[in-house]
Scaffold this active site. Structure first.
Site, mmCIF file in Angstrom:
data_model
loop_
_atom_site.group_PDB
_atom_site.id
_atom_site.type_symbol
_atom_site.label_atom_id
_atom_site.label_comp_id
_atom_site.label_asym_id
_atom_site.label_seq_id
_atom_site.Cartn_x
_atom_site.Cartn_y
_atom_site.Cartn_z
ATOM 1 N N HIS A 1 -13.575 62.792 45.100
ATOM 2 C CA HIS A 1 -14.568 63.221 46.081
ATOM 3 C C HIS A 1 -14.041 64.364 46.958
ATOM 4 O O HIS A 1 -14.586 64.629 48.023
ATOM 5 C CB HIS A 1 -14.970 62.048 46.976
ATOM 6 C CG HIS A 1 -15.424 60.848 46.228
ATOM 7 N ND1 HIS A 1 -16.468 60.880 45.334
ATOM 8 C CD2 HIS A 1 -14.959 59.564 46.219
ATOM 9 C CE1 HIS A 1 -16.649 59.665 44.819
ATOM 10 N NE2 HIS A 1 -15.738 58.857 45.332
ATOM 11 N N HIS B 1 -20.462 58.159 42.646
ATOM 12 C CA HIS B 1 -19.679 57.762 41.484
ATOM 13 C C HIS B 1 -20.534 57.831 40.216
ATOM 14 O O HIS B 1 -20.141 57.331 39.172
ATOM 15 C CB HIS B 1 -19.148 56.330 41.637
ATOM 16 C CG HIS B 1 -18.399 56.102 42.894
ATOM 17 N ND1 HIS B 1 -19.003 55.593 44.027
ATOM 18 C CD2 HIS B 1 -17.100 56.334 43.214
ATOM 19 C CE1 HIS B 1 -18.101 55.518 44.996
ATOM 20 N NE2 HIS B 1 -16.950 55.953 44.534
#
Length: 325
Positions: free
Chosen positions: A52, A211
């Protein structure tokens, strides 16, 4: 990459060398810490699975986090990482854990908090309004709104506010913050080597998680105006700001979307919000909470008040975010 097993360690080594003026890297257990700590300041600790970037390690530094714990890609860091980071960052005023609402993250941070001798508290970030539950969570997911929490609470901590004040401020900011995203492609987790999900060239996943979790619907690819309109309809409907209220708008790239498209999306969002009688007072556009190389973006709104606006505007000096003195 060179080797799947070395992906995280080699990436962190490069990150730490590139930003050695701001951060230091612990290798066993793994965490990134602010190079210069402020004695007597509440320590802000966050973390989560890698993939991320720049969240979270990129926001370690003056005005934001004191330490961050990176797990393997899309995998929660371990309690010993979190505990060691807390012990290394605590200077006597206690520790505030900023945790995205994913089951593994919450469980491991709670374990670390129980083992931590220092006074501590937790702010749970659950800003994603796309779905109520997902494969990784019970309740709403924590996404790009985490950056806003880390910035404004980090600023408050720099003023000498105590643990209780920092915790209360973080909780209040989350109540005024909501996000939703859209994916145009999937991403490839290095260890898997294949796409996380399949989406056609003429399709998009509305409400996707960071995700690759499913969103609320699969739809035909639409214009920027239509995308921003649908995302904002849900976000504004959740926050219910009064007409004339000031907003912070975060347009976050998911990793594979050109910056020019993100600015275009911001312009679409601004026009949509103005038609609703709302005012864009602050903005941030860029890749701050990504999903590896996924093409797509998310919109985050935070309903501002004087305190939040003041702490958003204060100087910050981290690898990924720098402004002011």
């Amino acid at each position: 990459m060179n080797c799947v097993d070395d992906f995280l360690s080699e990436s962190l080594a490069g990150f730490a060398i590139a930003h050695s003026d701001v951060v230091t890297l612990s290798s066993d257990p793994v965490f990134v810490r602010r190079r210069r700590l402020t004695p007597g300041k509440v320590a802000l600790i966050s973390g989560g699975g890698s993939g991320h970037e720049p969240l979270h390690a990129g926001f370690v530094g003056y005005g934001m986090l004191d330490a961050a714990c990176p797990g393997q890609v899309f995998t929660s860091p371990t309690p010993d990482q979190m505990l060691s980071a807390a012990q290394a960052a605590d200077t006597g005023a206690g520790v505030l854990f900023v945790v995205k609402n994913y089951s593994g993250d919450v469980m491991n941070f709670e374990m670390a908090a129980e083992m931590c001798d220092a006074p501590n508290a937790m702010v749970l970030v659950n800003d994603d309004v796309a779905v109520e539950n997902s494969s990784h969570t019970t309740g709403r997911r924590g996404v790009a709104g985490t950056v806003i929490v880390e910035k404004v609470v980090g600023s408050l901590a720099e003023t000498g506010a105590d643990l209780e004040q920092c915790k209360a401020f973080g909780d209040r900011v989350i109540e005024r913050t909501a996000s939703m995203g859209v994916a145009l492609t999937s991403c490839i987790v290095p260890a898997a080597g294949t796409t996380t999900f399949n989406v056609g060239d003429d399709e998009m996943e509305v409400g996707v998680g960071i995700h690759g979790e499913p969103g609320r619907r699969r739809a035909r690819l639409a214009s920027a105006d239509a995308i921003s309109g649908e995302l904002l309809e849900t976000i504004v409907g959740d926050l219910e700001p009064a007409k004339g209220e000031e907003l912070l708008v975060l347009v976050n790239g998911l990793g594979g979307t050109p910056l020019g498209e993100l600015y275009l999306l911001f312009n679409s969002a601004r026009q949509c919000l103005e038609r609703k009688g709302l005012r864009v007072a602050r903005s941030l556009i860029g890749n701050v909470t990504t999903s590896l190389e996924m093409a797509g973006a998310s919109l985050t709104l935070c309903v501002l008040d004087d305190e939040i606006k003041r702490h958003w505007d204060t100087p910050v000096h981290t690898p990924a975010l720098r402004w002011g003195a």
